[in-house]
Write a protein that holds these residues in place. Structure first.
Motif, PDB file in Angstrom:
ATOM      1  N   VAL A   1       0.848  -1.196   0.000  1.00 32.95           N
ATOM      2  CA  VAL A   1       0.000   0.000   0.000  1.00 32.95           C
ATOM      3  C   VAL A   1       0.878   1.239   0.000  1.00 32.95           C
ATOM      4  CG1 VAL A   1      -1.785   1.271   1.250  1.00 32.95           C
ATOM      5  CG2 VAL A   1      -1.762  -1.236   1.346  1.00 32.95           C
ATOM      6  N   LYS A   2       0.545   2.169  -0.889  1.00 32.35           N
ATOM      7  CA  LYS A   2       1.185   3.500  -0.820  1.00 32.35           C
ATOM      8  C   LYS A   2       0.196   4.407  -0.116  1.00 32.35           C
ATOM      9  CE  LYS A   2       2.343   7.297  -3.998  1.00 32.35           C
ATOM     10  NZ  LYS A   2       3.124   8.159  -3.148  1.00 32.35           N
ATOM     11  N   TYR A   3       0.644   5.077   0.955  1.00 35.99           N
ATOM     12  CA  TYR A   3      -0.248   5.906   1.752  1.00 35.99           C
ATOM     13  C   TYR A   3      -1.031   6.888   0.871  1.00 35.99           C
ATOM     14  CZ  TYR A   3      -1.907   8.845   5.526  1.00 35.99           C
ATOM     15  OH  TYR A   3      -2.708   9.535   6.388  1.00 35.99           O
ATOM     16  N   VAL A   4      -2.275   6.972   0.941  1.00 40.99           N
ATOM     17  CA  VAL A   4      -3.077   6.290   1.935  1.00 40.99           C
ATOM     18  C   VAL A   4      -3.948   5.213   1.286  1.00 40.99           C
ATOM     19  CG1 VAL A   4      -4.837   8.109   1.716  1.00 40.99           C
ATOM     20  CG2 VAL A   4      -4.819   6.735   3.745  1.00 40.99           C
ATOM     21  N   ASN A   5      -4.075   5.288  -0.029  1.00 42.05           N
ATOM     22  CA  ASN A   5      -5.127   4.465  -0.645  1.00 42.05           C
ATOM     23  C   ASN A   5      -4.726   3.765  -1.940  1.00 42.05           C
ATOM     24  OD1 ASN A   5      -4.894   6.930  -2.023  1.00 42.05           O
ATOM     25  ND2 ASN A   5      -6.902   6.635  -2.935  1.00 42.05           N
ATOM     26  N   ASP A   6      -3.431   3.709  -2.240  1.00 37.97           N
ATOM     27  CA  ASP A   6      -3.017   3.065  -3.495  1.00 37.97           C
ATOM     28  C   ASP A   6      -2.602   1.613  -3.246  1.00 37.97           C
ATOM     29  OD1 ASP A   6      -3.451   5.347  -4.890  1.00 37.97           O
ATOM     30  OD2 ASP A   6      -1.346   5.829  -5.259  1.00 37.97           O
ATOM     31  N   ILE A   7      -3.052   0.723  -4.105  1.00 36.99           N
ATOM     32  CA  ILE A   7      -2.642  -0.681  -4.036  1.00 36.99           C
ATOM     33  C   ILE A   7      -1.477  -0.864  -5.017  1.00 36.99           C
ATOM     34  CG2 ILE A   7      -3.351  -3.090  -4.328  1.00 36.99           C
ATOM     35  CD1 ILE A   7      -4.799  -1.588  -2.013  1.00 36.99           C
TER      36      ILE A   7
ATOM     37  N   GLN B   1      -1.582  -4.021  10.872  1.00 35.95           N
ATOM     38  CA  GLN B   1      -1.407  -4.700   9.583  1.00 35.95           C
ATOM     39  C   GLN B   1      -1.228  -3.678   8.459  1.00 35.95           C
ATOM     40  OE1 GLN B   1      -1.436  -8.006   8.549  1.00 35.95           O
ATOM     41  NE2 GLN B   1      -1.103  -8.366  10.733  1.00 35.95           N
ATOM     42  N   TYR B   2      -2.014  -2.619   8.534  1.00 38.72           N
ATOM     43  CA  TYR B   2      -1.933  -1.557   7.515  1.00 38.72           C
ATOM     44  C   TYR B   2      -0.516  -0.966   7.494  1.00 38.72           C
ATOM     45  CZ  TYR B   2      -2.787   2.857   5.099  1.00 38.72           C
ATOM     46  OH  TYR B   2      -2.706   3.922   4.233  1.00 38.72           O
ATOM     47  N   GLN B   3       0.000  -0.654   8.684  1.00 40.04           N
ATOM     48  CA  GLN B   3       1.347  -0.074   8.780  1.00 40.04           C
ATOM     49  C   GLN B   3       2.382  -0.986   8.137  1.00 40.04           C
ATOM     50  OE1 GLN B   3       2.326   2.911   9.737  1.00 40.04           O
ATOM     51  NE2 GLN B   3       0.245   3.539  10.224  1.00 40.04           N
ATOM     52  N   GLU B   4       2.213  -2.307   8.357  1.00 43.89           N
ATOM     53  CA  GLU B   4       3.183  -3.264   7.811  1.00 43.89           C
ATOM     54  C   GLU B   4       3.164  -3.299   6.286  1.00 43.89           C
ATOM     55  OE1 GLU B   4       2.922  -7.222   9.398  1.00 43.89           O
ATOM     56  OE2 GLU B   4       3.134  -6.458  11.442  1.00 43.89           O
ATOM     57  N   ARG B   5       2.028  -2.970   5.718  1.00 41.74           N
ATOM     58  CA  ARG B   5       1.921  -3.040   4.247  1.00 41.74           C
ATOM     59  C   ARG B   5       2.333  -1.761   3.533  1.00 41.74           C
ATOM     60  NH1 ARG B   5      -2.986  -7.250   4.454  1.00 41.74           N
ATOM     61  NH2 ARG B   5      -1.921  -8.140   6.260  1.00 41.74           N
ATOM     62  N   LEU B   6       2.571  -0.716   4.306  1.00 43.02           N
ATOM     63  CA  LEU B   6       2.930   0.566   3.682  1.00 43.02           C
ATOM     64  C   LEU B   6       4.329   0.525   3.083  1.00 43.02           C
ATOM     65  CD1 LEU B   6       1.689   3.306   6.195  1.00 43.02           C
ATOM     66  CD2 LEU B   6       0.726   2.746   3.951  1.00 43.02           C
ATOM     67  N   ILE B   7       4.453   1.021   1.860  1.00 47.65           N
ATOM     68  CA  ILE B   7       5.790   1.189   1.288  1.00 47.65           C
ATOM     69  C   ILE B   7       5.880   2.612   0.724  1.00 47.65           C
ATOM     70  CG2 ILE B   7       6.268  -1.220   0.717  1.00 47.65           C
ATOM     71  CD1 ILE B   7       5.495  -0.497  -2.182  1.00 47.65           C
ATOM     72  N   GLU B   8       7.096   3.079   0.618  1.00 43.29           N
ATOM     73  CA  GLU B   8       7.267   4.431   0.062  1.00 43.29           C
ATOM     74  C   GLU B   8       7.639   4.336  -1.401  1.00 43.29           C
ATOM     75  OE1 GLU B   8       9.588   7.283   2.139  1.00 43.29           O
ATOM     76  OE2 GLU B   8       8.676   6.738   4.057  1.00 43.29           O
ATOM     77  N   ILE B   9       6.884   5.036  -2.218  1.00 46.06           N
ATOM     78  CA  ILE B   9       7.171   5.048  -3.653  1.00 46.06           C
ATOM     79  C   ILE B   9       7.003   6.477  -4.120  1.00 46.06           C
ATOM     80  CG2 ILE B   9       6.359   4.361  -5.932  1.00 46.06           C
ATOM     81  CD1 ILE B   9       5.421   1.846  -4.892  1.00 46.06           C
ATOM     82  N   ASP B  10       7.906   6.887  -4.966  1.00 44.64           N
ATOM     83  CA  ASP B  10       7.773   8.219  -5.561  1.00 44.64           C
ATOM     84  C   ASP B  10       7.376   7.991  -7.015  1.00 44.64           C
ATOM     85  OD1 ASP B  10       7.853  10.872  -5.680  1.00 44.64           O
ATOM     86  OD2 ASP B  10      10.048  11.078  -5.710  1.00 44.64           O
ATOM     87  N   TYR B  11       6.098   8.259  -7.342  1.00 45.45           N
ATOM     88  CA  TYR B  11       5.708   8.086  -8.742  1.00 45.45           C
ATOM     89  C   TYR B  11       6.442   9.116  -9.587  1.00 45.45           C
ATOM     90  CZ  TYR B  11       1.563   5.477  -7.078  1.00 45.45           C
ATOM     91  OH  TYR B  11       0.714   4.585  -6.502  1.00 45.45           O
ATOM     92  N   LYS B  12       7.085   8.657 -10.613  1.00 43.58           N
ATOM     93  CA  LYS B  12       7.836   9.629 -11.455  1.00 43.58           C
ATOM     94  C   LYS B  12       7.104   9.824 -12.778  1.00 43.58           C
ATOM     95  CE  LYS B  12      11.907  10.043  -9.103  1.00 43.58           C
ATOM     96  NZ  LYS B  12      12.479   8.881  -8.509  1.00 43.58           N
TER      97      LYS B  12
END
Ligand code: BTN
Length: 216
Positions: free
Chosen positions: A114-120, A205-216
């Motif tokens: 998950v990318k905060y807050v709502n992206d799969i 569980q939500y916190q564990e699924r969070l990843i950081e991504i910078d859409y370019k």
């Protein structure tokens, strides 16, 4: 089981149908403007947990007023919640994200983030999104609409230029049965996590699924 209805949806026929088919509260249409808008317009005659799926949307909406590309090959659906208490409404997007990622793992056997807050996210790219909308009046929520869009397989013409570099699909191909099973599993998990689960553990569980991504 998912039942196909073709537009315009006849809600009176649908409600009659439901009376005799208690478990069949999922309706599917070929094309609709937005499943979220449909539920918002008809929430008064729909029941908690009712689902509308569209094979494609002409005006799919995302967060921040963005549009959501919704061609055939994806799963676009909305679920109606009518919570008595406001307790979990503030966390609904997080609850839904956990339900979606759990259901994808169970049905497709793949890991999504998950990318905060709502992206799969699948393999570092966006494979879907969540749009929750609610209406609160006189101390009660009239509705909480949970909208979910997932790119199940690559659309025929590919993705439009503006999302080409950030979008991906979960599968190479996907059967209608797989799509329906995923939808039902997501709906069931949302209801379970929203009403029955310990909210603290769902949020962990939500916190564990969070990843950081910078859409370019
Ligand atoms: C986002 O990525 O910003 C959220 C996208 C949410 C899309 C889903 S598809 C089903 C439902 N109907 C809509 O118009 N939007 C949501």
């Amino acid at each position: 089981m998912v039942v196909d209805f073709y537009p315009p949806i006849n809600l009176v026929a649908y409600k009659k149908f439901l009376l005799y088919n208690i478990d069949m509260s999922i309706i599917k249409v070929e094309k609709i403007s937005s499943t979220n808008d449909f539920i918002k317009e008809n929430y008064a005659v729909l029941l908690e947990g009712d689902v509308v799926i569209a094979k494609s949307q002409s005006c799919g909406r995302g967060t921040h007023g963005r549009s959501f590309f919704s061609p055939k090959g994806g799963l676009y659906f909305s679920i109606l919640l009518k919570p008595d208490k406001a307790d979990n409404v503030g966390y609904v997007t997080q609850i839904v994200a956990v339900a979606v990622t759990d259901a994808i793992r169970e049905i497709f056997h793949i890991k999504t983030d998950v990318k905060y807050v709502n992206d799969i996210i699948y393999k570092g790219k966006k494979a879907g999104g969540i749009l929750c909308e609610s209406d609160y009046l006189d101390g009660i929520y009239r509705y909480v609409v949970v909208g979910i869009g997932l790119n199940l397989s690559m659309p025929k013409g590919g993705y439009p230029e503006e999302i080409k570099s950030i979008a991906t699909a979960l599968m190479e191909s996907c059967t209608t049965e797989q799509a329906d099973s995923l939808c039902i599993k997501i709906r069931d998990l949302i209801l379970k996590y929203y009403y029955e689960a310990d909210i603290k553990s769902v949020l962990a569980q939500y916190q564990e699924r969070l990843i950081e991504i910078d859409y370019k």
